[in-house]
Design a protein around this motif. Structure first.
Motif, PDB file in Angstrom:
ATOM      1  N   GLN A 109       0.648  -1.110   0.362  1.00  0.00           N
ATOM      2  CA  GLN A 109      -0.050  -0.318  -0.357  1.00  0.00           C
ATOM      3  C   GLN A 109       0.895   1.096   0.062  1.00  0.00           C
ATOM      4  N   GLN A 110       0.868   2.339  -0.452  1.00  0.00           N
ATOM      5  CA  GLN A 110       1.257   3.591  -0.857  1.00  0.00           C
ATOM      6  C   GLN A 110       0.978   4.479   0.189  1.00  0.00           C
ATOM      7  N   GLN A 111       1.913   4.953   1.365  1.00  0.00           N
ATOM      8  CA  GLN A 111       0.992   5.583   2.287  1.00  0.00           C
ATOM      9  C   GLN A 111       2.113   6.805   2.382  1.00  0.00           C
ATOM     10  N   VAL A 112       1.657   8.053   3.206  1.00  0.00           N
ATOM     11  CA  VAL A 112       2.163   9.354   3.122  1.00  0.00           C
ATOM     12  C   VAL A 112       2.182   9.637   5.078  1.00  0.00           C
ATOM     13  N   ASP A 113       3.189   9.213   5.593  1.00  0.00           N
ATOM     14  CA  ASP A 113       2.878   8.788   6.977  1.00  0.00           C
ATOM     15  C   ASP A 113       1.786   8.518   7.385  1.00  0.00           C
ATOM     16  N   GLY A 114       1.635   7.527   7.129  1.00  0.00           N
ATOM     17  CA  GLY A 114       0.802   6.063   7.317  1.00  0.00           C
ATOM     18  C   GLY A 114      -0.921   6.799   7.432  1.00  0.00           C
ATOM     19  N   ILE A 115      -1.062   7.422   6.212  1.00  0.00           N
ATOM     20  CA  ILE A 115      -1.940   7.638   6.028  1.00  0.00           C
ATOM     21  C   ILE A 115      -2.088   6.597   4.186  1.00  0.00           C
ATOM     22  N   PRO A 116      -3.334   6.377   3.664  1.00  0.00           N
ATOM     23  CA  PRO A 116      -3.530   5.703   2.570  1.00  0.00           C
ATOM     24  C   PRO A 116      -3.862   6.146   1.417  1.00  0.00           C
ATOM     25  N   VAL A 117      -3.079   6.525   0.028  1.00  0.00           N
ATOM     26  CA  VAL A 117      -2.898   7.068  -0.661  1.00  0.00           C
ATOM     27  C   VAL A 117      -4.070   5.971  -1.798  1.00  0.00           C
ATOM     28  N   ASP A 118      -4.764   7.479  -2.258  1.00  0.00           N
ATOM     29  CA  ASP A 118      -6.178   6.978  -3.050  1.00  0.00           C
ATOM     30  C   ASP A 118      -6.007   5.982  -4.167  1.00  0.00           C
ATOM     31  N   ARG A 119      -6.103   5.067  -4.099  1.00  0.00           N
ATOM     32  CA  ARG A 119      -5.669   4.038  -5.106  1.00  0.00           C
ATOM     33  C   ARG A 119      -4.513   3.600  -5.675  1.00  0.00           C
ATOM     34  N   GLY A 120      -3.074   4.113  -4.254  1.00  0.00           N
ATOM     35  CA  GLY A 120      -2.049   3.994  -4.837  1.00  0.00           C
ATOM     36  C   GLY A 120      -1.455   2.212  -3.888  1.00  0.00           C
ATOM     37  N   GLU A 121      -0.905   1.494  -4.958  1.00  0.00           N
ATOM     38  CA  GLU A 121      -0.403  -0.099  -5.058  1.00  0.00           C
ATOM     39  C   GLU A 121      -0.133  -0.441  -5.672  1.00  0.00           C
ATOM     40  N   LEU A 122       1.050  -1.580  -5.322  1.00  0.00           N
ATOM     41  CA  LEU A 122       1.332  -1.955  -6.152  1.00  0.00           C
ATOM     42  C   LEU A 122       1.675  -3.635  -5.659  1.00  0.00           C
ATOM     43  N   THR A 123       1.227  -4.672  -6.867  1.00  0.00           N
ATOM     44  CA  THR A 123       0.964  -6.277  -6.762  1.00  0.00           C
ATOM     45  C   THR A 123       2.723  -6.642  -6.853  1.00  0.00           C
ATOM     46  N   LEU A 124       3.094  -7.588  -6.711  1.00  0.00           N
ATOM     47  CA  LEU A 124       4.262  -8.538  -6.519  1.00  0.00           C
ATOM     48  C   LEU A 124       3.799  -9.522  -6.528  1.00  0.00           C
ATOM     49  N   LEU A 125       4.290 -10.245  -7.391  1.00  0.00           N
ATOM     50  CA  LEU A 125       3.702 -11.997  -7.804  1.00  0.00           C
ATOM     51  C   LEU A 125       5.125 -12.795  -7.705  1.00  0.00           C
ATOM     52  N   VAL A 126       4.528 -13.832  -6.957  1.00  0.00           N
ATOM     53  CA  VAL A 126       6.190 -14.810  -6.527  1.00  0.00           C
ATOM     54  C   VAL A 126       6.240 -16.245  -6.816  1.00  0.00           C
ATOM     55  N   ARG A 127       6.598 -16.759  -7.503  1.00  0.00           N
ATOM     56  CA  ARG A 127       6.763 -18.121  -7.695  1.00  0.00           C
ATOM     57  C   ARG A 127       6.873 -19.432  -6.419  1.00  0.00           C
ATOM     58  N   GLU A 128       6.282 -19.992  -6.184  1.00  0.00           N
ATOM     59  CA  GLU A 128       6.062 -20.849  -4.764  1.00  0.00           C
ATOM     60  C   GLU A 128       7.433 -22.324  -5.567  1.00  0.00           C
ATOM     61  N   MET A 129       8.543 -21.659  -5.627  1.00  0.00           N
ATOM     62  CA  MET A 129       9.649 -22.526  -5.526  1.00  0.00           C
ATOM     63  C   MET A 129      10.526 -22.177  -5.466  1.00  0.00           C
ATOM     64  N   GLU A 130      12.274 -23.372  -4.864  1.00  0.00           N
ATOM     65  CA  GLU A 130      12.926 -22.829  -5.106  1.00  0.00           C
ATOM     66  C   GLU A 130      13.829 -21.451  -5.330  1.00  0.00           C
ATOM     67  N   GLY A 131      13.824 -21.005  -3.913  1.00  0.00           N
ATOM     68  CA  GLY A 131      14.643 -19.094  -4.534  1.00  0.00           C
ATOM     69  C   GLY A 131      13.383 -18.533  -4.642  1.00  0.00           C
ATOM     70  N   TYR A 132      12.091 -18.603  -4.989  1.00  0.00           N
ATOM     71  CA  TYR A 132      10.662 -17.949  -4.585  1.00  0.00           C
ATOM     72  C   TYR A 132      11.063 -16.664  -5.796  1.00  0.00           C
ATOM     73  N   PRO A 133      11.768 -16.720  -6.873  1.00  0.00           N
ATOM     74  CA  PRO A 133      11.735 -16.077  -8.197  1.00  0.00           C
ATOM     75  C   PRO A 133       9.854 -14.833  -8.046  1.00  0.00           C
ATOM     76  N   LEU A 134      10.720 -13.817  -8.059  1.00  0.00           N
ATOM     77  CA  LEU A 134       9.444 -12.278  -8.477  1.00  0.00           C
ATOM     78  C   LEU A 134       9.464 -12.420  -9.995  1.00  0.00           C
ATOM     79  N   VAL A 135       8.431 -12.776 -10.549  1.00  0.00           N
ATOM     80  CA  VAL A 135       8.240 -13.143 -11.754  1.00  0.00           C
ATOM     81  C   VAL A 135       7.070 -11.752 -12.894  1.00  0.00           C
ATOM     82  N   LEU A 136       6.459 -10.980 -11.939  1.00  0.00           N
ATOM     83  CA  LEU A 136       5.632  -9.735 -12.635  1.00  0.00           C
ATOM     84  C   LEU A 136       5.615  -9.072 -10.837  1.00  0.00           C
ATOM     85  N   ALA A 137       5.324  -7.649 -11.666  1.00  0.00           N
ATOM     86  CA  ALA A 137       4.929  -7.040 -10.954  1.00  0.00           C
ATOM     87  C   ALA A 137       4.573  -5.886 -11.747  1.00  0.00           C
TER      88      ALA A 137
END
Length: 259
Positions: A109-137
Motif C-alpha cells: 500500500q502506498q502511504q504518507v505518514d501512515g495515511i493511505p494514498v487513494d488507489r495507490g498500490e503495488l502488486t508483486l507476484l512470486v512463484r512458489e518454488m526454490e528461490g521464490y523468483p519474483l515474476v511480475l510487478a
C-alpha cells in the motif's frame, strides 16, 4: 494594489508549478536509471510503461529470496523509486494465494505518514518454488507531492459540507483520511461514502473533501449499471392441472421473467 496582489499570486502559482515540474523530472530521471539497472541485472526482463509511468515488469524473474515476502520486500527496498511514488512509501499490506499455491501475490500500500494514498498500490507476484523468483510487478502507484498530513477540518466538518450540498444523501461509512493526488497538487482529504437509500433512483458516491480547505475534490460514483442477457428458469407444473405425483413440477424457462 489589487493588481499587485494578483500578480504576486500568479508568481507564487507559477513557482509551485515549476517546482512540481522539476520534481517530476527528477523522478523520471531516477526511473530511467533504475530501469536500465534492473535490465542489466536481470537480462530479458521487460518493462511496460504508460505515458511516463512504469505499469508492469515481467518476462524473466527479477528477484529472489528466502520466502515470497522476502523476495517482494527485497525488490521494493531496491526498486521502489522505479514506480515514481514521490513523497510516499510502499508498505507491505498483505499476501494472497494464487492458482492453488503456485504463486503468492504480495501487496504493498502506498502511504504518507501512515495515511493511505487513494488507489495507490503495488502488486508483486512470486512463484512458489526454490528461490521464490519474483515474476511480475503490477503497478498502480501514483506520484505524490509533499503535503501536510495534519487536517484543519474534522471528519464531522467534512460530512456537514457534503450534507449542505446534498441533504438527500446520507453518510454511510466513517470518514477516513487519505492522500488524494490530483493533476497539479496532492491533497489530504477526508473520504467517505454517501447514499441516497433509494431503489428507484439509486445514488451512491465516494466523496473526497480537502481536509485543509473544505473543497470538494471528487464525487466518485459507486453505482454501476450493466446489461445482462440470459434466461430465467424455475420449477413449475406443466399445463393447468395442479401439482401432484402424477403431474410433478419441472424446470422450465420463465418467459419475461424478472432479473
Amino acid at each position: 494594489m489589487f493588481r499587485s496582489y494578483r500578480f504576486l499570486g500568479l508568481l507564487l502559482a507559477a513557482g509551485v508549478v515549476a517546482n512540481l515540474w522539476a520534481q517530476s523530472l527528477d523522478a523520471l530521471q531516477v526511473q530511467k536509471v533504475l530501469t536500465q539497472q534492473l535490465q542489466r541485472e536481470y537480462p530479458g526482463v521487460l518493462v511496460y510503461t504508460e505515458g511516463e509511468q512504469v505499469r508492469r515488469v515481467w518476462g524473466k524473474p527479477f528477484g529472489y529470496g528466502s520466502s515470497a515476502i522476502d523476495s517482494a520486500q527485497a525488490f521494493v527496498n531496491r526498486y521502489a523509486e522505479l514506480f515514481a511514488p514521490g513523497a510516499s512509501q510502499l508498505v507491505l499490506n498483505g499476501v494472497q494465494d494464487v492458482m492453488r499455491g503456485k504463486f503468492t501475490a504480495v501487496y504493498f500500500q502506498q502511504q504518507v505518514d501512515g495515511i493511505p494514498v487513494d488507489r495507490g498500490e503495488l502488486t508483486l507476484l512470486v512463484r512458489e518454488m526454490e528461490g521464490y523468483p519474483l515474476v511480475l510487478a503490477s503497478n498502480a502507484v501514483r506520484y505524490v507531492n509533499p503535503v501536510p498530513t495534519t487536517p484543519k477540518l474534522s471528519s464531522d466538518d467534512a460530512v456537514q459540507i457534503v450534507e449542505k450540498l446534498r441533504p438527500d444523501l446520507h453518510a454511510d461509512t466513517k470518514p477516513e483520511l487519505v492522500i488524494y493526488p490530483a493533476e497539479e497538487q496532492t491533497h489530504l482529504a477526508w473520504a467517505f461514502s454517501v447514499d441516497k437509500h433509494s431503489l428507484e433512483n439509486p445514488e451512491r458516491y465516494r466523496v473526497f473533501v480537502d481536509a485543509h480547505t473544505g473543497a470538494l475534490l471528487e464525487w466518485r460514483s459507486e453505482v454501476y449499471f450493466n446489461d445482462i442477457t440470459g434466461r430465467v428458469r424455475g420449477y413449475a407444473t406443466p399445463g393447468l392441472r395442479p401439482d401432484s405425483t402424477a403431474n410433478p413440477s419441472a424446470l422450465r424457462t420463465i418467459p419475461r421473467g424478472p432479473t
